[in-house]
Design an enzyme around this catalytic site. Structure first.
Site, short mmCIF file in Angstrom:
data_model
loop_
_atom_site.label_atom_id
_atom_site.label_comp_id
_atom_site.label_asym_id
_atom_site.label_seq_id
_atom_site.Cartn_x
_atom_site.Cartn_y
_atom_site.Cartn_z
N LYS A 183 0.86 -1.18 0.00
CA LYS A 183 0.00 0.00 0.00
C LYS A 183 0.89 1.22 0.00
CE LYS A 183 -2.21 1.77 3.60
NZ LYS A 183 -3.21 2.01 4.65
N SER A 225 -4.64 11.75 15.94
CA SER A 225 -3.31 11.88 15.34
C SER A 225 -2.38 12.63 16.28
CB SER A 225 -3.40 12.61 13.99
OG SER A 225 -4.04 13.87 14.14
N MET A 282 -5.58 3.11 18.31
CA MET A 282 -5.51 2.93 16.86
C MET A 282 -4.87 4.10 16.11
SD MET A 282 -6.86 -0.01 16.96
CE MET A 282 -6.78 -0.32 15.22
N THR A 296 -1.75 5.76 16.73
CA THR A 296 -0.30 5.93 16.69
C THR A 296 0.32 4.97 15.69
OG1 THR A 296 -0.23 6.73 18.96
CG2 THR A 296 1.81 5.87 18.06
N LYS A 298 4.34 9.87 17.57
CA LYS A 298 2.94 9.98 17.92
C LYS A 298 2.68 9.31 19.27
CE LYS A 298 0.27 10.33 13.62
NZ LYS A 298 -0.79 9.67 12.82
#
Length: 321
Positions: free
Chosen positions: A67, A199, A219, A221, A226
């Site tokens: 991806k 985020s 979900m 990081t 982050k």
């Protein structure tokens, strides 16, 4: 080569099919029949964008590919989603490009599915209150997917800008669930399951705000630096992840491991629970935490499912390449 445009994907794959694809991928990873390759994710110095590649190979499903995409924070002003991506699938026997698939909706579905798989396998069976931290594009997908895993009675949510929770409230109403905007203290005090999907580069949720027995699906990081939750919370919890290597380098566990409050060998792949090699939650009082970093194999699995459906329903575009 088959092309499946972004515009047709919503009519092809369901959250349930995404759940099945992601659950199988986690099981294959834990069985060592599927591997993710090292992630490339960089700031490109233009449009404040993060861009990269996630790739891998599942020998059981013969899904090979990558991806390509990332995060463009200014896209909302242009009428686009901030996350933009495309999935490329290759024939494992020849290396030829087999398919190109729009990856935006698939990324949202597979991310939500990963959280849902963690809730299905780790949350207490009697969980009744679902907490959501964050109200961005992905949050609605998380709510729909996770709400299907337990008999939740209501939803509580927090966002830095409470007005942005209106969309989540509308989704909760569709699901027939009462919805309330609350403080982080109240969210932690009430929720049996908490999904964080922001985020943020600074910890939002503190260890002392989470009560015993909670399951967290973290979900947001997926990049070095982050952070959504205090490192001390991982030290209190039994930690699970999609892939340990990503968890400690770009996931939520990076901070706890760097600070010495958590060791890499204390983190368990969720696939081991799915395969029955690990018991998962050990008590009703234990805090369980899933560090969902997002692995390339998830993208390949949902993309492969979409290609099969597109061919079956006659909406795939077949080109000479």
């Amino acid at each position: 080569m088959i092309i499946v445009p972004e515009a047709v994907i919503a009519d092809l794959i369901t959250p349930e099919a995404s759940f099945d694809a992601v659950e199988k991928v986690f099981a294959s990873m834990a069985a060592k029949s599927a591997s993710n390759f090292p992630v490339i994710r960089e700031a490109i110095g233009h449009a404040d964008a993060l861009y990269g590649f996630k790739s891998g190979f599942d020998r059981a499903a013969l899904n090979l590919g990558l991806k390509s995409g990332g995060y463009w924070p200014g896209n909302a002003e242009k009428g686009l989603t901030n996350h933009q991506s495309t999935v490329f699938l290759f024939d494992a026997d020849t290396g030829r490009c087999r398919a190109v698939v729009g990856g935006n909706l698939l990324t949202a579905l597979r991310t939500a599915a990963a959280a849902a798989v963690s809730v299905a396998h780790l949350a207490r069976p009697d969980a009744r209150v679902l907490g959501i931290v964050g109200a961005g594009h992905q949050a609605a997908f998380q709510l729909r997917a996770v709400a299907a895993q337990r008999d939740f009675a209501r939803v509580v949510a927090w966002n830095r800008s409470p007005a942005k929770l209106d969309r989540l409230a509308a989704v909760a109403a569709e699901l027939g669930l009462p919805f309330e905007s609350v403080s982080l203290d109240d969210l932690g005090a009430q929720a049996d399951v908490i999904v964080t999907i922001t985020s943020s580069f600074d910890a939002i949720l503190r260890a002392d705000q989470v009560r015993p027995g909670t399951h967290l699906a973290c979900m947001g990081t997926d990049t070095r630096g982050k952070q959504e939750i205090e490192a001390a919370l991982l030290a209190r919890a039994r930690v699970f992840t999609d892939e340990v290597a990503q968890s400690i380098s770009i996931g939520e566990a990076q901070h706890a491991v760097a600070g010495g409050s958590l060791r890499a060998d204390e983190i368990t792949e969720l696939g081991a629970v799915i395969n029955g090699r690990h018991g998962g939650r050990t008590s009703a009082e234990e805090i369980t935490l899933f560090d969902g970093t997002g692995v390339g194999l998830q993208d390949l699995a949902v993309a492969a499912a979409v290609v099969d459906l597109a061919v079956e329903r006659g909406v795939a575009i077949d080109v000479d390449f």
